[in-house]
Design a protein around this motif. Structure first.
Motif, PDB file in Angstrom:
ATOM      1  N   ALA A  68       0.877   7.023  -6.609  1.00 10.66           N
ATOM      2  CA  ALA A  68      -0.263   7.911  -6.852  1.00 10.66           C
ATOM      3  C   ALA A  68       0.108   9.356  -6.508  1.00 10.66           C
ATOM      4  O   ALA A  68      -0.190  10.286  -7.274  1.00 10.66           O
ATOM      5  CB  ALA A  68      -1.469   7.461  -6.035  1.00 10.66           C
ATOM      6  N   ILE A  70       1.901   1.972  -3.528  1.00  8.82           N
ATOM      7  CA  ILE A  70       0.759   2.474  -4.306  1.00  8.82           C
ATOM      8  C   ILE A  70       0.498   3.930  -3.963  1.00  8.82           C
ATOM      9  O   ILE A  70       0.281   4.762  -4.855  1.00  8.82           O
ATOM     10  CB  ILE A  70      -0.491   1.598  -4.046  1.00  8.82           C
ATOM     11  CG1 ILE A  70      -0.280   0.194  -4.613  1.00  8.82           C
ATOM     12  CG2 ILE A  70      -1.735   2.246  -4.641  1.00  8.82           C
ATOM     13  CD1 ILE A  70      -1.327  -0.814  -4.203  1.00  8.82           C
ATOM     14  N   PHE A  71       0.522   4.250  -2.674  1.00  8.13           N
ATOM     15  CA  PHE A  71       0.319   5.638  -2.253  1.00  8.13           C
ATOM     16  C   PHE A  71       1.404   6.546  -2.837  1.00  8.13           C
ATOM     17  O   PHE A  71       1.107   7.622  -3.358  1.00  8.13           O
ATOM     18  CB  PHE A  71       0.312   5.746  -0.725  1.00  8.13           C
ATOM     19  CG  PHE A  71       0.315   7.158  -0.245  1.00  8.13           C
ATOM     20  CD1 PHE A  71      -0.846   7.922  -0.259  1.00  8.13           C
ATOM     21  CD2 PHE A  71       1.490   7.755   0.199  1.00  8.13           C
ATOM     22  CE1 PHE A  71      -0.840   9.237   0.159  1.00  8.13           C
ATOM     23  CE2 PHE A  71       1.513   9.068   0.622  1.00  8.13           C
ATOM     24  CZ  PHE A  71       0.337   9.818   0.604  1.00  8.13           C
ATOM     25  N   TRP A 130       2.309  10.763  -9.216  1.00  8.20           N
ATOM     26  CA  TRP A 130       1.565  11.156 -10.418  1.00  8.20           C
ATOM     27  C   TRP A 130       0.769  12.436 -10.202  1.00  8.20           C
ATOM     28  O   TRP A 130       0.650  13.266 -11.114  1.00  8.20           O
ATOM     29  CB  TRP A 130       0.653  10.018 -10.887  1.00  8.20           C
ATOM     30  CG  TRP A 130       1.393   9.002 -11.695  1.00  8.20           C
ATOM     31  CD1 TRP A 130       1.592   7.698 -11.375  1.00  8.20           C
ATOM     32  CD2 TRP A 130       2.070   9.211 -12.940  1.00  8.20           C
ATOM     33  NE1 TRP A 130       2.340   7.084 -12.341  1.00  8.20           N
ATOM     34  CE2 TRP A 130       2.639   7.989 -13.319  1.00  8.20           C
ATOM     35  CE3 TRP A 130       2.233  10.312 -13.769  1.00  8.20           C
ATOM     36  CZ2 TRP A 130       3.375   7.827 -14.502  1.00  8.20           C
ATOM     37  CZ3 TRP A 130       2.971  10.161 -14.942  1.00  8.20           C
ATOM     38  CH2 TRP A 130       3.528   8.939 -15.297  1.00  8.20           C
ATOM     39  N   ILE A 131       0.217  12.599  -9.008  1.00  8.98           N
ATOM     40  CA  ILE A 131      -0.489  13.850  -8.701  1.00  8.98           C
ATOM     41  C   ILE A 131       0.487  15.021  -8.803  1.00  8.98           C
ATOM     42  O   ILE A 131       0.165  16.070  -9.390  1.00  8.98           O
ATOM     43  CB  ILE A 131      -1.144  13.789  -7.307  1.00  8.98           C
ATOM     44  CG1 ILE A 131      -2.328  12.822  -7.333  1.00  8.98           C
ATOM     45  CG2 ILE A 131      -1.586  15.168  -6.836  1.00  8.98           C
ATOM     46  CD1 ILE A 131      -2.867  12.449  -5.960  1.00  8.98           C
ATOM     47  N   TYR A 165       0.828  -1.211   0.000  1.00  6.12           N
ATOM     48  CA  TYR A 165       0.000   0.000   0.000  1.00  6.12           C
ATOM     49  C   TYR A 165       0.860   1.258   0.000  1.00  6.12           C
ATOM     50  O   TYR A 165       0.504   2.263  -0.611  1.00  6.12           O
ATOM     51  CB  TYR A 165      -0.931   0.009   1.208  1.00  6.12           C
ATOM     52  CG  TYR A 165      -2.054  -0.990   1.094  1.00  6.12           C
ATOM     53  CD1 TYR A 165      -3.007  -0.869   0.093  1.00  6.12           C
ATOM     54  CD2 TYR A 165      -2.136  -2.059   1.967  1.00  6.12           C
ATOM     55  CE1 TYR A 165      -4.036  -1.782  -0.024  1.00  6.12           C
ATOM     56  CE2 TYR A 165      -3.161  -2.981   1.861  1.00  6.12           C
ATOM     57  CZ  TYR A 165      -4.107  -2.840   0.857  1.00  6.12           C
ATOM     58  OH  TYR A 165      -5.118  -3.748   0.734  1.00  6.12           O
TER      59      TYR A 165
END
Length: 127
Positions: free
Chosen positions: A10, A6-7, A13-14, A3
Motif C-alpha cells: 500500500a 500489505i502495508f 502504491w501511494i 500485514y
C-alpha cells in the motif's frame, strides 16, 4: 499475506501515485517517491518490484540507482539548475535570518556534492 507486506505494498502504491503527481506538478518530486516505492515493493512484493524495474519509461533509472547508485547526467543538471534557482531566491528575496540561510545553503551544497559524486551511468560493459 502478512500485514507487513500489505502495508509495504500500500505504501509503495501511494508513493507511485505521488510520483505520478510529481511528474505533472513542478513542485512535487518524482524520483524520490519512485525510489521509495521500489524499496517498499522490494520488501513487500517481488512481483511489483519487478514490474517497477521493468517499466518501459522508469525502470532503467530505478535499476541504475539500485545496482550502481547512478544518477543520469540530465538529472544532475536539472538538480543543479533547480538548486541554484532555489538558493538564489533564498539569498535575494528571503527575509530569513542569516543563520537559516547559511544552514540551508550548506545543506543544498552537500546535496549537490552527493549528486555529482555519483556515477552518471552504469559502468562500461555492465549494460
Amino acid at each position: 499475506m502478512a500485514y507487513r507486506n500489505i502495508f509495504l505494498i500500500a505504501f509503495g502504491w501511494i508513493c507511485v501515485g505521488l510520483g505520478i503527481v510529481g511528474a505533472v506538478l513542478p513542485v512535487m518530486p518524482t524520483t524520490v517517491f519512485l525510489l521509495i516505492a521500489a524499496w517498499a515493493f522490494a520488501k513487500g512484493s517481488p512481483r511489483l518490484h519487478g514490474w517497477l524495474l521493468d517499466h518501459p519509461r522508469l525502470g532503467s533509472y530505478i535499476r541504475d540507482w539500485e545496482l550502481y547508485g547512478a544518477i543520469p547526467l540530465r538529472g544532475k543538471i536539472t538538480a543543479l539548475v533547480m538548486i541554484s534557482l532555489s538558493a538564489s531566491w533564498l539569498l535575494f528575496f528571503s527575509a530569513l535570518p542569516a543563520i537559516a540561510i547559511g544552514g540551508t545553503l550548506a545543506v543544498l551544497t552537500c546535496v549537490l556534492i552527493f549528486i555529482f559524486t555519483r556515477p552518471s551511468a552504469a559502468p562500461e560493459g555492465e549494460i
